[in-house]
Design an enzyme around this catalytic site. Sequence first.
Site, PDB file in Angstrom:
ATOM      1  N   LYS A  46      38.599  31.300  81.264  1.00 29.41           N
ATOM      2  CA  LYS A  46      37.592  31.878  80.361  1.00 29.41           C
ATOM      3  C   LYS A  46      37.694  31.213  78.985  1.00 29.41           C
ATOM      4  O   LYS A  46      38.783  31.000  78.473  1.00 29.41           O
ATOM      5  CB  LYS A  46      37.806  33.381  80.263  1.00 29.41           C
ATOM      6  CG  LYS A  46      37.243  34.088  81.495  1.00 29.41           C
ATOM      7  CD  LYS A  46      37.384  35.583  81.400  1.00 29.41           C
ATOM      8  CE  LYS A  46      38.691  36.048  81.965  1.00 29.41           C
ATOM      9  NZ  LYS A  46      38.772  36.155  83.404  1.00 29.41           N
ATOM     10  N   GLU A  54      37.944  39.001  94.258  1.00 29.54           N
ATOM     11  CA  GLU A  54      38.757  39.954  93.491  1.00 29.54           C
ATOM     12  C   GLU A  54      37.926  41.171  93.094  1.00 29.54           C
ATOM     13  O   GLU A  54      36.699  41.184  93.223  1.00 29.54           O
ATOM     14  CB  GLU A  54      39.333  39.280  92.246  1.00 29.54           C
ATOM     15  CG  GLU A  54      38.259  38.711  91.330  1.00 29.54           C
ATOM     16  CD  GLU A  54      38.627  38.806  89.865  1.00 29.54           C
ATOM     17  OE1 GLU A  54      39.128  39.870  89.437  1.00 29.54           O
ATOM     18  OE2 GLU A  54      38.391  37.841  89.132  1.00 29.54           O
TER      19      GLU A  54
HETATM   20  N1  PSU Z   1      36.618  36.466  85.873  1.00 27.75           N
HETATM   21  C1  PSU Z   1      35.515  37.059  85.369  1.00 27.75           C
HETATM   22  N2  PSU Z   1      35.662  38.305  84.830  1.00 27.75           N
HETATM   23  C2  PSU Z   1      36.878  38.956  84.821  1.00 27.75           C
HETATM   24  C3  PSU Z   1      38.028  38.314  85.350  1.00 27.75           C
HETATM   25  C4  PSU Z   1      37.837  37.076  85.861  1.00 27.75           C
HETATM   26  O1  PSU Z   1      34.425  36.471  85.381  1.00 27.75           O
HETATM   27  O2  PSU Z   1      36.941  40.088  84.364  1.00 27.75           O
HETATM   28  C5  PSU Z   1      39.380  39.024  85.373  1.00 27.75           C
HETATM   29  C6  PSU Z   1      40.217  38.439  86.513  1.00 27.75           C
HETATM   30  O3  PSU Z   1      40.599  39.498  87.330  1.00 27.75           O
HETATM   31  C7  PSU Z   1      41.406  37.796  85.847  1.00 27.75           C
HETATM   32  C8  PSU Z   1      41.587  38.706  84.690  1.00 27.75           C
HETATM   33  O4  PSU Z   1      42.537  37.724  86.694  1.00 27.75           O
HETATM   34  O5  PSU Z   1      40.237  38.867  84.222  1.00 27.75           O
HETATM   35  C9  PSU Z   1      42.520  38.128  83.649  1.00 27.75           C
HETATM   36  O6  PSU Z   1      43.073  39.167  82.909  1.00 27.75           O
HETATM   37  P1  PSU Z   1      44.332  38.882  81.958  1.00 27.75           P
HETATM   38  O7  PSU Z   1      43.832  37.930  80.935  1.00 27.75           O
HETATM   39  O8  PSU Z   1      44.723  40.218  81.406  1.00 27.75           O
HETATM   40  O9  PSU Z   1      45.399  38.310  82.840  1.00 27.75           O
END
Ligand code: PSU
Length: 308
Positions: A161, A26
């Site tokens: 996370k 990604e």
């Molecule tokens: N994993 C990481 N760092 C990130 C992300 C994932 O180590 O920044 C990103 C991914 O792209 C994931 C996004 O889909 O954070 C999630 O964002 P949200 O909580 O707004 O859906």
Amino acid sequence: MTSLPLFYSDEVQDARATGKAIVALESTIISHGLPYPENKETARSLEAIIRAEGAVPATIAIIEGRLTIGLSERELHLLASGEVPVTKVSRRDIASVIAKGQTGATTVAATMIAAELAGIAVFATGGIGGVHRGAQQSFDISADLPELGRTNVAVVSAGPKAILDLALTMEYLETAGVPVIGFQTDELPAFWSRRSGIPLIDQVTTPEEMAEIMKVKWQAGLDGGILVANPVPQAHEIPADEIATAIEAALAAADAEGVSGKDVTPFVLSQMRDLTNGKSLITNQALVSHNAKIAAQIAVAYAAQTKA
Ligand code: PSU
Ligand code: MN
């Protein structure tokens, strides 16, 4: 059939033609997850790790309105450096960013969509989005979760996370029918930490076993993603009790500043870097690298097992 056009790098195009294993990566983690220049170095090193395992990396982003599978040096620089505005693109944002000819970095959800269109079965990231703490009030649930419920890609991550509500995230995944499979672990990893206290009922010890589950699931028409939960290597982990205070402080700061919507995750991750004096960044890089390696091994096994 879809008519959304995809633009491939020569390396990925060649891998598709010859049936080589491919691993999707990604780009939100590059543009919004890590600071410059570490983000660019990490992105290149992930690609090298995947090649070293005998697979081909395909970093995915929208470059000037083109959904691009495999990035050139210039394209990667564009995303990493912040020289032009880069939109964080989830499922919701894809059409608009393409229509307007803008540049966007794809989240887990958007990268899964592109990977499936490109016929790429395995995708490596850091940590997926999930159900946020307090979602009972805020309704903040990452679009990554419903995407895992519908799109046929195996996502290798170090768990959701740890800034999230992990128990609620697991409940959502169960409802959506997403297998959460521990890779050499019987416990859900929590991103910077190897343990969360949440047991996993499903686990594998080898890439071949993982590939077999993918094959059975999708050949049976059981649509939807698979979450491969791969803990950060011991040497780089920050134990849960050590990082808990920083997580709470980072979330409190987001609250105090009224951060909402898609800005929450990037804001909290950058707070975490400051609060841990950069330690969370080192751990973040280590866990993504490990995920890329395991994802490549799974992709190689899956390509071998599904060869016609
Ligand atoms: N994993 C990481 N760092 C990130 C992300 C994932 O180590 O920044 C990103 C991914 O792209 C994931 C996004 O889909 O954070 C999630 O964002 P949200 O909580 O707004 O859906
Ligand atoms: Mn959100």
